[in-house]
Design a protein around this motif. Structure first.
Motif, PDB file in Angstrom:
ATOM      1  N   GLN A  56       5.935  10.832   0.876  1.00 27.43           N
ATOM      2  CA  GLN A  56       5.309   9.944  -0.106  1.00 27.43           C
ATOM      3  C   GLN A  56       6.059   8.626  -0.134  1.00 27.43           C
ATOM      4  O   GLN A  56       7.288   8.604  -0.220  1.00 27.43           O
ATOM      5  CB  GLN A  56       5.319  10.588  -1.490  1.00 27.43           C
ATOM      6  N   HIS A  57       5.296   7.523  -0.039  1.00 27.45           N
ATOM      7  CA  HIS A  57       5.879   6.190  -0.158  1.00 27.45           C
ATOM      8  C   HIS A  57       5.066   5.395  -1.169  1.00 27.45           C
ATOM      9  O   HIS A  57       3.835   5.328  -1.055  1.00 27.45           O
ATOM     10  CB  HIS A  57       5.881   5.450   1.178  1.00 27.45           C
ATOM     11  N   ALA A  58       5.745   4.784  -2.135  1.00 22.26           N
ATOM     12  CA  ALA A  58       5.055   3.974  -3.132  1.00 22.26           C
ATOM     13  C   ALA A  58       4.535   2.677  -2.534  1.00 22.26           C
ATOM     14  O   ALA A  58       3.530   2.122  -2.999  1.00 22.26           O
ATOM     15  CB  ALA A  58       5.990   3.672  -4.301  1.00 22.26           C
ATOM     16  N   THR A  59       5.222   2.165  -1.521  1.00 23.06           N
ATOM     17  CA  THR A  59       4.772   0.984  -0.791  1.00 23.06           C
ATOM     18  C   THR A  59       4.922   1.251   0.698  1.00 23.06           C
ATOM     19  O   THR A  59       5.382   2.306   1.117  1.00 23.06           O
ATOM     20  CB  THR A  59       5.572  -0.268  -1.183  1.00 23.06           C
ATOM     21  N   TRP A  60       4.560   0.298   1.482  1.00 27.09           N
ATOM     22  CA  TRP A  60       4.426   0.406   2.932  1.00 27.09           C
ATOM     23  C   TRP A  60       5.603   1.118   3.581  1.00 27.09           C
ATOM     24  O   TRP A  60       6.754   0.707   3.466  1.00 27.09           O
ATOM     25  CB  TRP A  60       4.285  -0.992   3.491  1.00 27.09           C
ATOM     26  N   THR A  89       4.605   7.309   7.756  1.00 25.30           N
ATOM     27  CA  THR A  89       5.255   8.503   7.201  1.00 25.30           C
ATOM     28  C   THR A  89       6.262   9.155   8.130  1.00 25.30           C
ATOM     29  O   THR A  89       6.908  10.135   7.741  1.00 25.30           O
ATOM     30  CB  THR A  89       4.186   9.563   6.870  1.00 25.30           C
ATOM     31  N   GLN A 140       0.817  -1.200   0.000  1.00 22.35           N
ATOM     32  CA  GLN A 140       0.000   0.000   0.000  1.00 22.35           C
ATOM     33  C   GLN A 140       0.856   1.257   0.000  1.00 22.35           C
ATOM     34  O   GLN A 140       1.735   1.428   0.841  1.00 22.35           O
ATOM     35  CB  GLN A 140      -0.923   0.012   1.219  1.00 22.35           C
ATOM     36  N   GLY A 141       0.577   2.154  -0.915  1.00 20.26           N
ATOM     37  CA  GLY A 141       1.250   3.442  -0.936  1.00 20.26           C
ATOM     38  C   GLY A 141       0.569   4.442  -0.024  1.00 20.26           C
ATOM     39  O   GLY A 141      -0.563   4.232   0.432  1.00 20.26           O
ATOM     40  N   PRO A 160      -3.729   5.723  -1.632  1.00 20.85           N
ATOM     41  CA  PRO A 160      -4.353   5.552  -2.943  1.00 20.85           C
ATOM     42  C   PRO A 160      -5.037   4.195  -3.098  1.00 20.85           C
ATOM     43  O   PRO A 160      -4.468   3.150  -2.764  1.00 20.85           O
ATOM     44  CB  PRO A 160      -3.168   5.684  -3.913  1.00 20.85           C
ATOM     45  N   ASP A 174       0.460   8.972   0.757  1.00 21.11           N
ATOM     46  CA  ASP A 174       0.910  10.355   0.589  1.00 21.11           C
ATOM     47  C   ASP A 174       0.412  11.153   1.783  1.00 21.11           C
ATOM     48  O   ASP A 174      -0.774  11.093   2.120  1.00 21.11           O
ATOM     49  CB  ASP A 174       0.330  10.988  -0.687  1.00 21.11           C
TER      50      ASP A 174
END
Length: 261
Positions: A194-198, A235, A181-182, A251, A184
């Motif tokens: 912002q992280h594209a994955t966990w 985050t 799971q990403g 997202p 923002d």
């Protein structure tokens, strides 16, 4: 031999009076009232929570996938659930000493998981969950300075909990894949993290939820239907100013929005 010298009630009273404005916020607990281990810290925390009111949820996290988790109970006066999609929760900035924000995933319990001798299996814990949602935790302190205390004093102080804002999500808990799971975290229309994955160092939140059901929540009666469990920061903590609008966007899953008035 049990430690009969430490008095969690007196330690808890210092934190409670500081929160209520009945005494100045201390830089730290007095030396003789500082917990020296997790058991003492939880005894203080539980006393703080019982004085504060009804348990509406929990926070649980860990430093790594192998580390022992830690928890704090959250009372009704610090948990806010958005009443509509994209509806912001408004909180008065003056009610906090520190405005630290974190994007987190929160799970809603649909069944009781009371203390029992036989541990709950991960499947049993998962079956008790009825939704997973985006959330923002506000980190705060009852002390006069942020992060100047040792880990046990911070744990006693509800693990630096200020407020939990629960946003939108899904009832299809099984379909959510946290490790993919990403997330923002937006601060005043700009992406702060912002992280594209966990981005949560604890790894799979189901391990945290199972520990909470089998150990962490026992001293306060276990987990109950209708409670929320937030499973740690994705985050890190971002410090913001009064007047800030914060959005935690996961997202494809949901979002939570908070405004500090």
């Amino acid at each position: 031999m049990p430690d009969t010298a430490f008095d969690p009630q007196t330690s808890a009273a210092v934190l409670t009076m500081a929160r209520q404005g009945r005494r100045p916020r201390p830089l730290d607990l007095p030396a003789g009232l500082r917990p020296q281990n997790a058991a003492q810290a939880y005894a203080v925390q539980d006393a703080v929570v019982r004085e504060r009111g009804e348990v509406a949820g929990w926070k649980v996290g860990a430093a790594s996938p192998e580390a022992l988790p830690a928890r704090a109970a959250l009372t009704r006066d610090s948990v806010w659930v958005a009443q509509a999609a994209h509806a912001a929760v408004h909180l008065p900035a003056a009610g906090f000493a520190v405005l630290g924000v974190e994007a987190e995933l929160v799970y809603e319990l649909g069944a009781d998981l009371p203390p029992r001798e036989t541990p709950y299996s991960p499947a049993e814990v998962r079956a008790a969950l009825v939704s997973v949602r985006a959330a923002i935790e506000v980190c705060d302190t009852r002390f006069a300075a942020w992060a100047r205390q040792d880990e046990w004093c911070r744990l006693a102080d509800q693990a630096c909990h200020g407020a939990l804002v629960v946003g939108t999500g899904t009832a299809d808990v099984a379909a959510v894949q946290p490790l993919a799971q990403g997330v923002d975290l937006w601060v005043n229309e700009s992406v702060a993290v912002q992280h594209a994955t966990w981005g949560n160092p604890a790894g799979d939140p189901l391990r945290l939820l199972a520990w909470l059901a089998n150990e962490g929540a026992h001293s306060l009666g276990g987990l109950r239907a209708g409670q929320w469990v937030t499973t740690g920061s994705c985050t890190g903590t971002v410090l913001v100013a009064p007047g800030t609008r914060v959005v935690a966007d996961f997202p494809g899953l949901g979002r939570a929005e908070l405004v500090f008035d």
